[in-house]
Design a protein around this motif. Structure first.
Motif, short mmCIF file in Angstrom:
data_model
loop_
_atom_site.label_atom_id
_atom_site.label_comp_id
_atom_site.label_asym_id
_atom_site.label_seq_id
_atom_site.Cartn_x
_atom_site.Cartn_y
_atom_site.Cartn_z
N VAL A 192 -11.55 -12.73 8.16
CA VAL A 192 -11.06 -13.97 7.57
C VAL A 192 -12.28 -14.77 7.10
CG1 VAL A 192 -9.68 -16.05 7.93
CG2 VAL A 192 -9.13 -13.95 9.21
N TYR A 193 -12.28 -15.17 5.83
CA TYR A 193 -13.36 -15.95 5.24
C TYR A 193 -12.88 -17.38 5.02
CZ TYR A 193 -15.89 -11.63 4.38
OH TYR A 193 -16.55 -10.45 4.54
N PHE A 194 -13.73 -18.34 5.35
CA PHE A 194 -13.39 -19.76 5.24
C PHE A 194 -14.32 -20.45 4.24
CE2 PHE A 194 -12.18 -18.40 9.50
CZ PHE A 194 -10.87 -18.83 9.57
N THR A 195 -13.96 -21.66 3.84
CA THR A 195 -14.81 -22.42 2.91
C THR A 195 -15.98 -23.10 3.61
OG1 THR A 195 -13.42 -24.38 3.16
CG2 THR A 195 -12.88 -22.89 1.34
N ASP A 196 -15.90 -23.30 4.93
CA ASP A 196 -16.89 -24.11 5.62
C ASP A 196 -17.48 -23.49 6.88
OD1 ASP A 196 -14.61 -24.15 7.15
OD2 ASP A 196 -14.57 -26.32 7.43
N ARG A 197 -17.28 -22.18 7.08
CA ARG A 197 -17.84 -21.53 8.28
C ARG A 197 -17.95 -20.03 8.05
NH1 ARG A 197 -12.35 -22.36 11.84
NH2 ARG A 197 -11.57 -23.51 10.08
N ASP A 206 -14.54 -14.70 10.35
CA ASP A 206 -14.02 -14.34 11.66
C ASP A 206 -13.53 -12.90 11.60
OD1 ASP A 206 -13.00 -14.66 14.32
OD2 ASP A 206 -11.00 -14.92 13.45
N GLY A 207 -13.97 -12.09 12.55
CA GLY A 207 -13.53 -10.71 12.59
C GLY A 207 -14.66 -9.80 12.99
N PRO A 208 -14.41 -8.53 13.02
CA PRO A 208 -13.17 -7.92 12.55
C PRO A 208 -12.05 -7.96 13.60
CG PRO A 208 -14.66 -6.21 13.27
CD PRO A 208 -15.40 -7.52 13.42
N HIS A 209 -10.84 -8.16 13.10
CA HIS A 209 -9.63 -7.99 13.90
C HIS A 209 -9.16 -6.57 13.62
CE1 HIS A 209 -9.33 -12.30 14.75
NE2 HIS A 209 -9.74 -12.46 13.50
N VAL A 210 -9.00 -5.77 14.65
CA VAL A 210 -8.63 -4.37 14.48
C VAL A 210 -7.12 -4.23 14.59
CG1 VAL A 210 -8.95 -2.03 15.35
CG2 VAL A 210 -10.88 -3.64 15.36
N LEU A 211 -6.51 -3.66 13.55
CA LEU A 211 -5.06 -3.48 13.48
C LEU A 211 -4.75 -2.00 13.36
CD1 LEU A 211 -4.37 -6.23 10.77
CD2 LEU A 211 -4.38 -6.51 13.26
N PRO A 212 -4.17 -1.40 14.38
CA PRO A 212 -3.77 0.01 14.27
C PRO A 212 -2.44 0.12 13.51
CG PRO A 212 -3.32 -0.81 16.48
CD PRO A 212 -3.97 -1.94 15.72
N LEU A 227 -0.88 -14.01 10.40
CA LEU A 227 -2.30 -14.36 10.49
C LEU A 227 -2.56 -15.48 11.48
CD1 LEU A 227 -3.02 -13.84 6.74
CD2 LEU A 227 -3.78 -12.41 8.64
N GLY A 228 -1.60 -16.37 11.69
CA GLY A 228 -1.77 -17.40 12.71
C GLY A 228 -1.94 -16.81 14.11
N ALA A 229 -1.32 -15.66 14.35
CA ALA A 229 -1.46 -14.99 15.65
C ALA A 229 -2.87 -14.45 15.87
CB ALA A 229 -0.43 -13.86 15.76
N LEU A 230 -3.65 -14.34 14.79
CA LEU A 230 -5.05 -13.92 14.91
C LEU A 230 -5.99 -15.11 15.05
CD1 LEU A 230 -5.21 -11.08 12.22
CD2 LEU A 230 -4.84 -10.87 14.70
N GLY A 241 -3.23 -25.25 7.57
CA GLY A 241 -3.80 -26.34 6.78
C GLY A 241 -5.24 -26.11 6.35
N VAL A 242 -5.72 -24.88 6.40
CA VAL A 242 -7.11 -24.57 6.06
C VAL A 242 -7.11 -23.46 5.00
CG1 VAL A 242 -9.24 -23.57 6.97
CG2 VAL A 242 -7.95 -25.19 8.35
N ASP A 243 -7.90 -23.64 3.94
CA ASP A 243 -8.05 -22.59 2.93
C ASP A 243 -8.84 -21.42 3.52
OD1 ASP A 243 -6.81 -24.12 0.94
OD2 ASP A 243 -8.71 -25.08 0.40
N TYR A 244 -8.40 -20.22 3.21
CA TYR A 244 -9.12 -19.03 3.67
C TYR A 244 -8.80 -17.85 2.76
CZ TYR A 244 -4.74 -17.38 5.69
OH TYR A 244 -3.44 -16.97 5.86
N SER A 245 -9.56 -16.79 2.91
CA SER A 245 -9.32 -15.52 2.23
C SER A 245 -9.44 -14.41 3.27
CB SER A 245 -10.36 -15.28 1.12
OG SER A 245 -10.28 -16.29 0.15
#
Length: 121
Positions: free
Chosen positions: A50-55, A58-64, A75-78, A83-87
């Motif tokens: 997860v990429y943010f505008t100001d930090r 976050d990751g990697p989150h591993v998903l089988p 994604l909230g569960a991760l 209310g935050v922009d991310y990619s």
């Protein structure tokens, strides 16, 4: 049956979990998900950043993702905050297909948006 299809790298550039919801039904809470299809015969390991505008990312989150299965991840569960922009960038060890979905239930007339992610490879 279909052999492996898709790509090994996917990008979701428009991430934003709407803050708040209009009702009390948990099934209708505002959220975003990545939906992953592994149509191949081999289990997939998907790593999600997860990429943010100001930090920093976050990751990697591993998903089988088992072979010949669909997998949905809110994604909230991760830990992605509302209310935050991310990619998001997803990298898989086998080809998969990724779709991105947003449910915005801040108003009584819910809005659902879904789009295919960008296959970067």
């Amino acid at each position: 049956m279909v052999s492996s299809i898709g790509s090994t790298v996917w990008v979701v550039a428009d991430g934003y979990i709407p803050p708040g919801s209009s009702g009390d039904d948990p099934a209708l809470a505002s959220h975003e998900s990545v939906c992953i299809l592994n149509a191949g015969a081999v289990d997939a390991t998907v790593r999600l950043w997860v990429y943010f505008t100001d930090r920093e990312p976050d990751g990697p989150h591993v998903l089988p993702v088992p072979a010949r299965r669909a997998f949905h991840q809110q994604l909230g569960a991760l830990g992605v905050p509302a209310g935050v922009d991310y990619s998001v960038v997803l990298e898989s060890d086998v080809p998969v297909v990724v779709q991105h979905t947003r449910l915005d239930s801040r108003q009584a007339a819910n809005a659902l948006m879904s789009t295919i992610a960008y296959p970067a490879r």
